[in-house]
Design a protein around this motif. Structure first.
Motif, mmCIF file in Angstrom:
data_model
loop_
_atom_site.group_PDB
_atom_site.id
_atom_site.type_symbol
_atom_site.label_atom_id
_atom_site.label_comp_id
_atom_site.label_asym_id
_atom_site.label_seq_id
_atom_site.Cartn_x
_atom_site.Cartn_y
_atom_site.Cartn_z
ATOM 1 N N VAL A 56 80.929 130.108 89.391
ATOM 2 C CA VAL A 56 81.520 131.450 89.489
ATOM 3 C C VAL A 56 83.036 131.398 89.321
ATOM 4 N N ALA A 57 83.657 130.223 89.557
ATOM 5 C CA ALA A 57 85.102 130.103 89.353
ATOM 6 C C ALA A 57 85.476 130.327 87.887
ATOM 7 N N VAL A 58 84.580 129.945 86.976
ATOM 8 C CA VAL A 58 84.823 130.194 85.551
ATOM 9 C C VAL A 58 84.876 131.695 85.293
ATOM 10 N N THR A 59 83.933 132.427 85.882
ATOM 11 C CA THR A 59 83.922 133.888 85.730
ATOM 12 C C THR A 59 85.141 134.513 86.392
ATOM 13 N N THR A 60 85.533 134.007 87.546
ATOM 14 C CA THR A 60 86.723 134.519 88.226
ATOM 15 C C THR A 60 87.959 134.356 87.345
ATOM 16 N N ALA A 61 88.056 133.222 86.659
ATOM 17 C CA ALA A 61 89.198 132.994 85.771
ATOM 18 C C ALA A 61 89.224 134.020 84.643
ATOM 19 N N GLY A 62 88.075 134.238 84.023
ATOM 20 C CA GLY A 62 88.010 135.211 82.944
ATOM 21 C C GLY A 62 88.297 136.621 83.421
ATOM 22 N N LEU A 63 87.725 136.988 84.576
ATOM 23 C CA LEU A 63 87.937 138.336 85.111
ATOM 24 C C LEU A 63 89.403 138.560 85.477
ATOM 25 N N THR A 64 90.030 137.564 86.072
ATOM 26 C CA THR A 64 91.442 137.706 86.456
ATOM 27 C C THR A 64 92.304 138.002 85.232
ATOM 28 N N GLY A 65 92.065 137.256 84.147
ATOM 29 C CA GLY A 65 92.829 137.507 82.932
ATOM 30 C C GLY A 65 92.547 138.886 82.357
ATOM 31 N N VAL B 173 83.799 117.274 83.332
ATOM 32 C CA VAL B 173 84.900 116.312 83.482
ATOM 33 C C VAL B 173 85.524 116.447 84.871
ATOM 34 N N GLY B 174 85.898 117.672 85.226
ATOM 35 C CA GLY B 174 86.508 117.888 86.541
ATOM 36 C C GLY B 174 85.545 117.607 87.677
ATOM 37 N N PHE C 1 91.356 123.855 87.080
ATOM 38 C CA PHE C 1 91.984 123.899 85.754
ATOM 39 C C PHE C 1 90.916 123.942 84.659
ATOM 40 N N CYS C 2 89.882 123.125 84.818
ATOM 41 C CA CYS C 2 88.792 123.135 83.833
ATOM 42 C C CYS C 2 88.109 124.505 83.815
ATOM 43 N N ALA C 3 87.931 125.113 85.001
ATOM 44 C CA ALA C 3 87.316 126.446 85.077
ATOM 45 C C ALA C 3 88.190 127.477 84.356
ATOM 46 N N TRP C 4 89.495 127.354 84.522
ATOM 47 C CA TRP C 4 90.413 128.278 83.823
ATOM 48 C C TRP C 4 90.290 128.116 82.308
#
Length: 353
Positions: A91-100, A74-75, A252-255
């Motif tokens: 990799v932004a999806v993984t970055t979001a998960g790792l940050t959390g 979508v994004g 936002f979609c990656a997050w």
């Protein structure tokens, strides 16, 4: 003596502005026409070769696989309509998960603190991509390729520095885990079948994106920024803000997808996500988005993601060799793009399709 001119020779050419277009002509000028045709063919194919494909539980599984690509598609589709690409989306999806996960582990905090920290970092990455693109005047391919490599290194380096390994510890013991898992990784029963909540988030995002594109001024700005950015600037379209906003939309979609993966699996591997950006781009292109911008739809990208989900699970249900899946995806991308182009060209000429 000169013969009188025939009636057909004297007839004036029809005014194309008031010419009527056939139903099929109107249908196949839509960006998602080729994707719809391809989706029908693939659905019928797997329904024949693998009867299990049509079972309610199998459909729920297929929709879940499609949603994990569709949320990002979508994004990415809106960004491509705006004339740009994002090679760092995977990799932004993984970055979001790792940050959390690392925020929760390092500070021993409530998991919702990690969720909010991840959202802030994700939006900041989108802002950075958009700002670098508009300030440096480099192509989005170069800017986001650089971001891709930097995020890949940061994901691995920071995870190893904090945890001593390449994966984060489980966040299941953290305070607030149950409520966060209910929001990001729960299942909702529909007619006796449990459907992952990502399917509903995917549908909601498609509806919002479609409304933005078709019903708001921002939608006009997106099409104008991708189709003819110089002309758009000349008439007052805020091209810079539009492109930055589109990159933040991808973030936002990656997050959202990163939070689902974190609370579904409770840990994150730092090397995940590499290559997934191509799946998102394939879904958008198959759905009718032009790489050059100015044309496409969120619904088309959703159908493109659905095709991926059907292919991914259909190959398994049909007991075909999964080694050929990537070949199938590449052939599907080429075939759908050629079919879409051919249908739109014929419909544009007014031919009967």
């Amino acid at each position: 003596m000169t013969a009188p001119a025939s009636t057909s020779q004297n007839a004036k050419p029809a005014d194309e502005r008031i010419a009527t277009t056939s139903f099929f002509g109107r249908l196949f000028t839509k960006p998602e026409a080729g994707a719809i045709a391809a989706a029908l063919v693939i659905a019928v194919l797997f329904s024949i070769v693998a009867p299990q494909f049509t079972q309610p539980e199998s459909i729920a599984t297929t929709l879940y696989g499609a949603s994990t690509v569709g949320i990002m598609a979508v994004g990415v589709s809106l960004l491509m309509i705006g004339g740009e690409v994002d090679l760092s989306a995977g990799v932004a999806v993984t970055t979001a998960g790792l940050t959390g996960a690392l925020t929760i582990y390092w500070f021993g905090s409530n998991v919702w603190v990690g969720v909010i920290a991840s959202l802030i970092v994700s939006l900041a990455l989108g802002l950075l991509n958009g700002w670098l693109l508009t300030k440096t005047k480099l192509t989005s391919f170069i800017v986001t390729l650089a971001t891709f490599f930097m995020l890949t290194g940061i994901n691995l380096g920071v995870t190893r520095l904090i945890t001593g390994g390449v994966a984060t510890p489980s966040i299941a013991p953290g305070t607030g885990f149950a409520s966060a898992a209910a929001v990001f990784a729960s299942e909702i029963p529909i007619f006796g079948v449990n459907v992952k909540i990502t399917v509903f988030y995917w549908i909601l995002l498609v509806l919002i994106a479609t409304w933005i594109l078709n019903r708001t001024r921002a939608g006009n700005w997106i099409f104008a920024s991708g189709g003819a950015p110089d002309a758009a600037r000349a008439v007052g379209v805020p091209v810079v803000r539009t492109k930055i906003g589109l990159y933040m939309g991808v973030s936002f979609c990656a997050w959202l997808l990163g939070m689902h993966q974190l609370f579904a699996f409770r840990t994150v591997q730092s090397g995940e996500g590499v290559g997934n950006e191509f799946l998102y781009i394939i879904a958008a292109v198959v759905g009718g988005c032009l790489m050059s911008g100015g044309r496409g739809s969120a619904i088309g990208a959703a159908i493109g993601a659905l095709i991926y989900g059907m292919a991914l699970k259909g190959v398994v249900y049909a007991q075909w060799n999964p080694d050929w899946l990537k070949f199938f995806l590449g052939a599907m991308l080429l075939g759908a793009t050629v079919l879409n182009f051919w249908l739109q060209r014929r419909a544009g000429r007014g031919d009967k399709v």
